[in-house]
Scaffold this motif. Structure first.
Motif, PDB file in Angstrom:
ATOM      1  N   ILE A 137      16.624  28.571  -2.200  1.00 13.96           N
ATOM      2  CA  ILE A 137      15.849  28.021  -3.308  1.00 13.96           C
ATOM      3  C   ILE A 137      14.556  27.377  -2.832  1.00 13.96           C
ATOM      4  O   ILE A 137      13.483  27.580  -3.408  1.00 13.96           O
ATOM      5  CB  ILE A 137      16.691  26.988  -4.090  1.00 13.96           C
ATOM      6  N   PHE A 138      14.656  26.587  -1.727  1.00  9.88           N
ATOM      7  CA  PHE A 138      13.522  25.775  -1.296  1.00  9.88           C
ATOM      8  C   PHE A 138      12.814  26.299  -0.046  1.00  9.88           C
ATOM      9  O   PHE A 138      11.748  25.823   0.307  1.00  9.88           O
ATOM     10  CB  PHE A 138      13.977  24.338  -1.025  1.00  9.88           C
ATOM     11  N   GLY A 139      13.453  27.236   0.627  1.00 15.49           N
ATOM     12  CA  GLY A 139      12.860  27.744   1.859  1.00 15.49           C
ATOM     13  C   GLY A 139      13.124  26.857   3.060  1.00 15.49           C
ATOM     14  O   GLY A 139      12.636  27.123   4.162  1.00 15.49           O
ATOM     15  N   THR A 140      13.908  25.809   2.887  1.00 11.60           N
ATOM     16  CA  THR A 140      14.271  24.916   3.987  1.00 11.60           C
ATOM     17  C   THR A 140      15.566  24.197   3.632  1.00 11.60           C
ATOM     18  O   THR A 140      15.885  24.017   2.451  1.00 11.60           O
ATOM     19  CB  THR A 140      13.164  23.879   4.263  1.00 11.60           C
ATOM     20  N   ALA A 141      16.295  23.796   4.656  1.00 16.19           N
ATOM     21  CA  ALA A 141      17.555  23.067   4.467  1.00 16.19           C
ATOM     22  C   ALA A 141      17.974  22.503   5.818  1.00 16.19           C
ATOM     23  O   ALA A 141      17.541  22.998   6.875  1.00 16.19           O
ATOM     24  CB  ALA A 141      18.643  23.998   3.927  1.00 16.19           C
ATOM     25  N   PRO A 142      18.809  21.455   5.837  1.00 17.21           N
ATOM     26  CA  PRO A 142      19.334  20.976   7.115  1.00 17.21           C
ATOM     27  C   PRO A 142      20.122  22.075   7.817  1.00 17.21           C
ATOM     28  O   PRO A 142      20.663  22.986   7.175  1.00 17.21           O
ATOM     29  CB  PRO A 142      20.262  19.817   6.707  1.00 17.21           C
ATOM     30  N   SER A 143      20.194  21.990   9.126  1.00 22.13           N
ATOM     31  CA  SER A 143      20.940  23.010   9.880  1.00 22.13           C
ATOM     32  C   SER A 143      22.437  22.886   9.656  1.00 22.13           C
ATOM     33  O   SER A 143      23.183  23.851   9.814  1.00 22.13           O
ATOM     34  CB  SER A 143      20.629  22.879  11.375  1.00 22.13           C
ATOM     35  N   GLN A 144      22.905  21.681   9.279  1.00 27.36           N
ATOM     36  CA  GLN A 144      24.323  21.480   8.985  1.00 27.36           C
ATOM     37  C   GLN A 144      24.462  20.289   8.040  1.00 27.36           C
ATOM     38  O   GLN A 144      23.508  19.567   7.783  1.00 27.36           O
ATOM     39  CB  GLN A 144      25.120  21.228  10.265  1.00 27.36           C
ATOM     40  N   CYS A 145      25.670  20.109   7.537  1.00 29.57           N
ATOM     41  CA  CYS A 145      25.926  18.994   6.630  1.00 29.57           C
ATOM     42  C   CYS A 145      25.616  17.675   7.323  1.00 29.57           C
ATOM     43  O   CYS A 145      25.944  17.484   8.492  1.00 29.57           O
ATOM     44  CB  CYS A 145      27.391  19.022   6.191  1.00 29.57           C
ATOM     45  N   THR A 146      24.986  16.753   6.586  1.00 26.49           N
ATOM     46  CA  THR A 146      24.612  15.469   7.182  1.00 26.49           C
ATOM     47  C   THR A 146      25.599  14.352   6.848  1.00 26.49           C
ATOM     48  O   THR A 146      25.346  13.188   7.144  1.00 26.49           O
ATOM     49  CB  THR A 146      23.208  15.057   6.705  1.00 26.49           C
TER      50      THR A 146
END
Length: 350
Positions: A137-146
């Motif tokens: 959706i955004f083209g970016t996200a954290p590499s894993q759950c924070t």
């Protein structure tokens, strides 16, 4: 490669023994098409009790021998990684597949476990947190759950004062600091917790940027910090700085952060900060904030701290007292002592 992203993948691994008899275990058992044949939990209080139409066992090995399970699902909370690893090894050693939640056991951090599963010819997968959807959706996200902190619950012995506000930049950090300093001047052993990276000024005991944490970790971070301070300092009173607002109209994004800090503080009393004529924020106002705070937590707003930077007539303070029937003060110009007296009286430190 090791993510599981659909219920169909679960169905292929039926039937399951589920490890962890809490919300996660119940949620997994209720997946459409998932068949559970047993439950295991390390809690002695839970063992022998009915859970999802099964009796909770204390032994995974025993259940493996008594059931036709092909797989186990490890649904343990953050902080129980040791137990999760133990059960994963037991299952793999007995030829069972393993499904683990990202909260229970991160497979990316357990390469040896992946090799062990491969050597035994079994499937091991982690239920995805679906950050790929956010990336799409955004083209970016954290590499894993924070989300990383254990979900502790702690109620301090000392009374706690939460300093909230109607918007960002309305005086919460300044009010928290001045109240803490004034309390110390009155002879109280006061503790001050700042939830801002800028909260470095005395008398802050600890500061961290709450907004850098997962919202699921914020309440635990506040409770853990209060527990630490009580063990180190044994304070008479604890002041906790809030962030943003529960109700600010113009910037909705940090409102969940504000709620999480309020919930974590488990406060006995609350001070609401307000900046009249705010030049670049859009507060809904004091009445909205008071109602929201007292609806979210069983606490009481006992006073108002006004940031008078954008007010020409300082007598306007009296108008706030008359309207809200609460003591209202200019915290930077002699109001701290009066506000603290109100707090001390309300929480019973007299």
């Amino acid at each position: 490669m090791y993510d599981i992203t659909s219920v169909e993948e679960f169905k292929k691994l039926n039937p399951f023994i589920i490890v962890g008899c809490g919300g996660g275990g119940e949620k997994f058992a209720n997946f459409e098409g998932v068949k559970s044949v047993g439950f295991v939990d390390d809690s002695i209080k839970k063992q022998g009790m009915q859970f999802c139409d099964n009796v909770i066992s204390s032994s995974l090995t025993e259940l493996i021998g008594k059931t036709d399970a092909k797989s186990i699902a490890i649904m343990l909370p953050i902080g129980a990684e040791g137990a999760a690893l133990k059960y994963a090894v037991q299952a793999i050693d007995n030829g069972l597949n393993v499904i683990t939640s990202f909260r229970s056991l991160s497979l990316s951090e357990n390469a040896s476990l992946l090799k062990f599963a491969k050597s035994k010819g079994v499937v091991i997968k982690e239920i995805s947190s679906r950050l790929d959807v956010i990336n799409k959706i955004f083209g970016t996200a954290p590499s894993q759950c924070t989300e990383v902190l254990p979900k502790i619950t702690y109620k301090p012995k000392a009374p706690v004062v939460f300093v909230g506000g109607t918007s960002q930049e309305c005086g919460k950090r300044t009010t928290t600091r001045i109240l803490g300093k004034t309390a110390q001047e009155k002879g109280l052993n006061a503790a001050v917790i700042s939830t801002d990276e800028m909260g470095l000024e005395s008398p802050a005991d600890l500061n961290f940027r709450a907004g850098s944490l997962s919202v699921m970790d914020v309440a635990a971070a506040i409770m853990g910090t209060m527990k630490y301070i009580e063990e180190e300092k044994n304070p008479d009173i604890i002041f906790v700085e809030g962030q943003s607002s529960l109700t600010e109209d113009g910037n909705p994004h940090p409102r969940g952060l504000s709620a999480a800090i309020l919930i974590g503080s488990r406060s006995d009393a609350v001070v609401v900060c307000h900046r009249p004529n705010h030049p670049f924020r859009e507060p809904r106002g004091i009445d909205y904030e008071i109602k929201a705070i007292e609806a979210v937590e069983p606490t009481k707003v006992v006073g108002i701290s006004l940031n008078m930077r954008n007010v020409s007539d300082k007598k306007d303070i009296l108008k706030y007292e008359e309207r809200y029937k609460l003591p209202a003060v200019d915290i930077k110009n002699g109001g701290a002592s009066r506000l603290l007296d109100v707090i001390i009286d309300y929480v019973g430190l007299n």
